[in-house]
Scaffold this active site. Structure first.
Site, mmCIF file in Angstrom:
data_model
loop_
_atom_site.group_PDB
_atom_site.id
_atom_site.type_symbol
_atom_site.label_atom_id
_atom_site.label_comp_id
_atom_site.label_asym_id
_atom_site.label_seq_id
_atom_site.Cartn_x
_atom_site.Cartn_y
_atom_site.Cartn_z
ATOM 1 N N SER A 255 -4.288 -3.199 2.328
ATOM 2 C CA SER A 255 -3.102 -2.487 1.868
ATOM 3 C C SER A 255 -2.032 -2.473 2.960
ATOM 4 O O SER A 255 -2.329 -2.205 4.128
ATOM 5 C CB SER A 255 -3.473 -1.055 1.496
ATOM 6 O OG SER A 255 -4.497 -1.074 0.516
ATOM 7 N N CYS B 260 -0.416 -4.955 4.237
ATOM 8 C CA CYS B 260 -0.571 -6.026 5.225
ATOM 9 C C CYS B 260 0.015 -7.350 4.759
ATOM 10 O O CYS B 260 -0.333 -8.405 5.293
ATOM 11 C CB CYS B 260 -2.033 -6.181 5.619
ATOM 12 S SG CYS B 260 -2.644 -4.773 6.566
ATOM 13 N N TYR C 19 -0.214 10.334 -7.265
ATOM 14 C CA TYR C 19 0.170 9.113 -6.538
ATOM 15 C C TYR C 19 -0.486 7.859 -7.138
ATOM 16 O O TYR C 19 -1.683 7.876 -7.489
ATOM 17 C CB TYR C 19 -0.201 9.226 -5.045
ATOM 18 C CG TYR C 19 -0.096 7.881 -4.359
ATOM 19 C CD1 TYR C 19 1.158 7.366 -4.009
ATOM 20 C CD2 TYR C 19 -1.213 7.081 -4.140
ATOM 21 C CE1 TYR C 19 1.268 6.102 -3.447
ATOM 22 C CE2 TYR C 19 -1.113 5.824 -3.579
ATOM 23 C CZ TYR C 19 0.131 5.339 -3.234
ATOM 24 O OH TYR C 19 0.239 4.085 -2.694
HETATM 25 P P1 GTP Z 1 -0.194 -3.052 -0.743
HETATM 26 O O1 GTP Z 1 0.766 -2.996 -1.866
HETATM 27 O O2 GTP Z 1 -0.377 -1.742 -0.070
HETATM 28 O O3 GTP Z 1 -1.513 -3.644 -1.127
HETATM 29 O O4 GTP Z 1 0.484 -3.947 0.436
HETATM 30 P P2 GTP Z 1 0.779 -5.506 0.613
HETATM 31 O O5 GTP Z 1 -0.422 -6.188 1.145
HETATM 32 O O6 GTP Z 1 1.379 -6.074 -0.624
HETATM 33 O O7 GTP Z 1 1.860 -5.511 1.801
HETATM 34 P P3 GTP Z 1 3.419 -5.838 1.775
HETATM 35 O O8 GTP Z 1 3.706 -7.272 1.463
HETATM 36 O O9 GTP Z 1 4.107 -4.831 0.963
HETATM 37 O O10 GTP Z 1 3.775 -5.630 3.312
HETATM 38 C C1 GTP Z 1 3.526 -4.417 3.983
HETATM 39 C C2 GTP Z 1 4.377 -4.310 5.198
HETATM 40 O O11 GTP Z 1 4.132 -5.412 6.072
HETATM 41 C C3 GTP Z 1 5.876 -4.336 4.885
HETATM 42 O O12 GTP Z 1 6.516 -3.390 5.688
HETATM 43 C C4 GTP Z 1 6.288 -5.719 5.254
HETATM 44 O O13 GTP Z 1 7.631 -5.781 5.659
HETATM 45 C C5 GTP Z 1 5.333 -6.083 6.395
HETATM 46 N N1 GTP Z 1 5.073 -7.543 6.434
HETATM 47 C C6 GTP Z 1 4.743 -8.336 5.385
HETATM 48 N N2 GTP Z 1 4.626 -9.635 5.769
HETATM 49 C C7 GTP Z 1 4.877 -9.667 7.098
HETATM 50 C C8 GTP Z 1 4.905 -10.718 8.069
HETATM 51 O O14 GTP Z 1 4.674 -11.899 7.781
HETATM 52 N N3 GTP Z 1 5.174 -10.341 9.346
HETATM 53 C C9 GTP Z 1 5.433 -9.040 9.686
HETATM 54 N N4 GTP Z 1 5.705 -8.767 10.956
HETATM 55 N N5 GTP Z 1 5.434 -8.036 8.801
HETATM 56 C C10 GTP Z 1 5.155 -8.335 7.519
HETATM 57 C C1 SPV Z 2 -2.780 -0.313 -1.992
HETATM 58 O O1 SPV Z 2 -2.894 0.746 -1.375
HETATM 59 O O2 SPV Z 2 -3.493 -1.322 -1.746
HETATM 60 C C2 SPV Z 2 -1.767 -0.454 -3.053
HETATM 61 C C3 SPV Z 2 -1.095 0.740 -3.527
HETATM 62 O O3 SPV Z 2 -1.561 -1.551 -3.560
HETATM 63 S S1 SPV Z 2 -2.132 1.715 -4.539
HETATM 64 O O4 SPV Z 2 -1.857 1.382 -5.933
HETATM 65 O O5 SPV Z 2 -1.793 3.083 -4.283
HETATM 66 O O6 SPV Z 2 -3.510 1.435 -4.268
HETATM 67 MN MN MN Z 3 -2.883 -3.150 -2.700
#
Ligand code: GTP
Ligand code: SPV
Ligand code: MN
Length: 622
Positions: free
Chosen positions: A274, A276, A223
């Site tokens: 992550s 969020c 993963y």
């Molecule tokens: P990692 O890649 O794991 O580090 O995640 P990330 O911080 O890039 O999160 P990402 O933007 O992929 O969002 C994660 C989830 O939160 C998704 O299902 C989005 O649809 C949801 N999300 C993102 N922004 C918002 C927002 O402003 N409001 C709500 N309600 N949900 C959100």
């Molecule tokens: C996270 O978990 O914050 C990610 C995906 O961006 S991973 O590369 O699996 O850590």
């Molecule tokens: Mn991340």
């Protein structure tokens, strides 16, 4: 492809290796002698190599070619291998104290003994790939080089998307630049004649960083965060230790460029845990007129002081490894446009009947029939055509931590500055978490020190990005809890020092945001996504001093009327609820913060304890 299909002994004998660098060759030979692969292949990141490896993975059943998207593939993992494994992740510093209270630790010699046992013969029946890569631009003053050895073709093609993979990295290594040794094995050797499985992995998993040696050893998982070692293992855990030693910051942050209607440009970095919201904020389409967002990075930022005394950020990655569920034309159209172009690898999403991908939140209504992430028939009703209940009934079609892996260069709003090795000067840093209660939509810190306190005490509900319970509130300092490569208290002290050594006027201003607060019915109080541009507007107006704020015990929040809610359709009460600072809720937060500092121990800097003390006083405690 530099496919050296020679017997192992000959390969170890340096036949066909595209380098004569003695240290690199010696390490490859040493790993091969331990892991006993059938052959060694040096990856070069070429299109021919991508074609050969994707064909090979299709034949092996690991990936399926998507008919509906150019040069794109779907991988379904073993259900025991879907996320980062924080309980199996170790910081093996020489001294246990250097790993601190927030990391798992084991004596490096003992860990190496255990893992050498696991690695012994672990690549039998497989190919060992040597993958040279660079995190960040090749023309950085000190390019951040690495070589990953892996027995996973999936890892090689993912690393081609996520890093600058290629011979240029070997040339820089030959020129004497430092590089990180990153060893990865699926831990799934094959006996002669033994058939392979679609997603080889091992029940035993170790994700190990040796910070002093700047080395990574990973075993048992295919993963992303566990196996693409340039990403979290190098660019955060190892790089944070480098950054501490060298006076810079390696952070779990997006980087975006914001242009106001007056053509004022600001670069913003934001740390959210992550799953969020980093990818979504980094690629957002503003709903307010005249504002423009461009993307520089969606997960990791390396920040260094420039000659002008400002903090400059670079994205070390070359691709996006984004959360699939929730990504749709309504929420993140720029991510959809990025993956539409193809050349992408999807993991653990659902497959449609016309050979496309689907996940929860992509469209309002799911297709009538899907193959779910476990390879089973799936329908919206949970019933098959005869009315029988499907095994997949009641579960999501895509795994909650399913991912798209796609070149960042395909992003239609990628900022030109993305490839600049100097980086971009950051005006504001946002910390944010996923909290149903307590934390207002946006708060500005008084100064750097209070901003560091906000980051150090950041809390968020756990998500599916790591194995374990989902929805549990925990402290996730600077969104780095799983990624700090040393003692968390020392990490806070490093943040404080970075601020002390700088000109206060030139430091980024620090804000705390929460898109995820809920109303009494459990619905989101704030619509989020593109509407977050309204919060960004207030932040920019705070930078130039034009937006009004009111002081609260936890910091400055928008004054009534200061947040642009024109056309948003929320009532004044709803906006007040999103911005509210409840003394009762914050009073309940204090013991949790005290417990958190207690847990980290003596290394928590006194400045942060002082911040806590004054917060208590402002809340009428103390
Ligand atoms: P990692 O890649 O794991 O580090 O995640 P990330 O911080 O890039 O999160 P990402 O933007 O992929 O969002 C994660 C989830 O939160 C998704 O299902 C989005 O649809 C949801 N999300 C993102 N922004 C918002 C927002 O402003 N409001 C709500 N309600 N949900 C959100
Ligand atoms: C996270 O978990 O914050 C990610 C995906 O961006 S991973 O590369 O699996 O850590
Ligand atoms: Mn991340």
């Amino acid at each position: 492809m530099t496919l050296v299909d020679t017997p192992l002994e000959e390969s170890i004998g340096r036949q066909g290796a595209p380098t004569s660098d003695p240290a690199l060759l010696a390490w490859v030979a040493e790993v091969a002698a331990l892991t006993r692969p059938d052959r060694i292949v040096w990856a070069n990141g070429s299109d021919a190599e991508w074609k050969a490896l994707t064909d090979q993975l299709v034949d092996a059943g690991t990936i399926t070619r998507l008919q509906a998207k150019p040069d794109s593939f779907l991988a379904l993992s073993d259900p025991i291998d879907v996320a980062r494994v924080e309980d199996r992740t170790f910081i093996c510093s020489v001294d246990e104290a250097d790993a601190g209270a927030t990391n798992n630790w084991m004596d490096p010699a003992l860990m190496k003994q255990i893992m050498t046992g696991l690695y012994d013969g672990c690549m039998r029946g497989r190919t060992m790939y040597v993958v040279p890569f660079c995190m960040g631009p090749f023309d950085a003053p000190v390019p951040k080089l690495g070589v990953e050895i892996t027995d996973s073709e999936y890892v090689v093609i993912s690393m081609k998307i996520m890093t600058r993979l290629g011979h240029k990295a070997i040339e820089l290594i030959e020129a004497g630049q430092p590089w990180v040794k990153a060893l990865h094995s699926l831990g799934a050797p094959l006996r002669p004649g033994q058939a392979d499985v679609a997603w080889p992995c091992n029940e035993t998993k170790y994700i190990v960083q040796f910070p002093e040696e700047r080395a990574i050893w990973s075993f048992g998982s295919g993963y992303g965060g566990n196996a693409l070692l340039g990403k979290k293992c190098y660019s955060l855990r190892i790089a944070s230790a480098m950054a501490r030693d060298e006076g810079w910051l390696a952070e779990h942050m997006l980087i975006m460029k914001l242009t106001s209607p007056e053509q004022q440009v600001h670069y913003v970095a934001a740390a959210f845990p992550s799953a969020c919201g980093k990818t979504n904020l980094a690629m957002m389409e503003p709903t307010i007129p005249g504002w423009k967002v461009e993307t520089l990075g969606d997960d990791i930022a390396w920040m260094t002081f420039g000659k002008d005394g400002r903090l400059y950020a670079v994205n070390p990655e070359y691709g996006l490894f984004g959360v699939a569920p929730g990504t749709g034309w309504a929420t993140n159209p720029n991510a959809m446009r990025t993956i539409e172009q193809g050349h992408s690898l999807f993991t653990n999403v659902a497959l449609t009947d016309d050979g496309d991908v689907w996940w929860e939140g992509m469209t309002d209504e799911p297709p009538a029939h899907l193959i779910d992430w476990r390879g089973r028939d799936w329908t919206p009703s949970g019933l098959d055509a005869d009315g029988n209940t499907l095994a997949s009934a009641g579960s999501p079609a895509a795994h909650p931590n399913s991912r798209f892996c796609t070149p960042i260069t395909q992003c239609p709003i990628l900022a030109d500055e993305y490839a600049d090795s100097v980086g971009v000067p950051i005006s504001a840093i946002l910390f944010g978490g996923r909290r149903k209660t307590t934390v207002p939509l946006v708060t500005q810190s008084r100064d750097w020190q209070q901003g560091v306190f906000m980051g150090a005490t950041l809390s968020s509900e756990t998500t599916a990005a790591a194995t374990g319970a989902v929805g549990v509130v925990r402290r996730d300092p600077m969104a780095m809890l799983p990624f700090i490569g040393y003692d968390a208290g020392d990490y806070f002290a490093h943040w404080i020092d970075v601020g002390k050594g700088a000109d206060a006027d030139k430091l980024p201003k620090i804000f705390y945001v929460n898109w995820f607060r809920r109303d009494a019915d459990g619905g989101f109080l704030w619509p989020g996504f593109g509407e977050n541009s309204r919060v960004l507007k207030w932040i920019v107006e705070r930078l130039d001093g034009s937006a009004a704020a009111v002081e609260t015990p936890i910091g400055h929040v928008p004054a009534p009327g200061a947040l642009d809610v024109d056309g948003l359709g929320l009532t004044v009460e709803q906006i007040e609820a999103a911005l509210a600072v409840s003394p009762e809720e914050w009073a309940a937060e204090i013991p949790l913060i005290e417990e958190w500092f207690e847990h980290i121990g003596d290394t928590v800097p006194s400045t942060l304890r002082d911040e806590l003390q004054s917060l208590k006083l402002r809340l009428g405690q103390g």
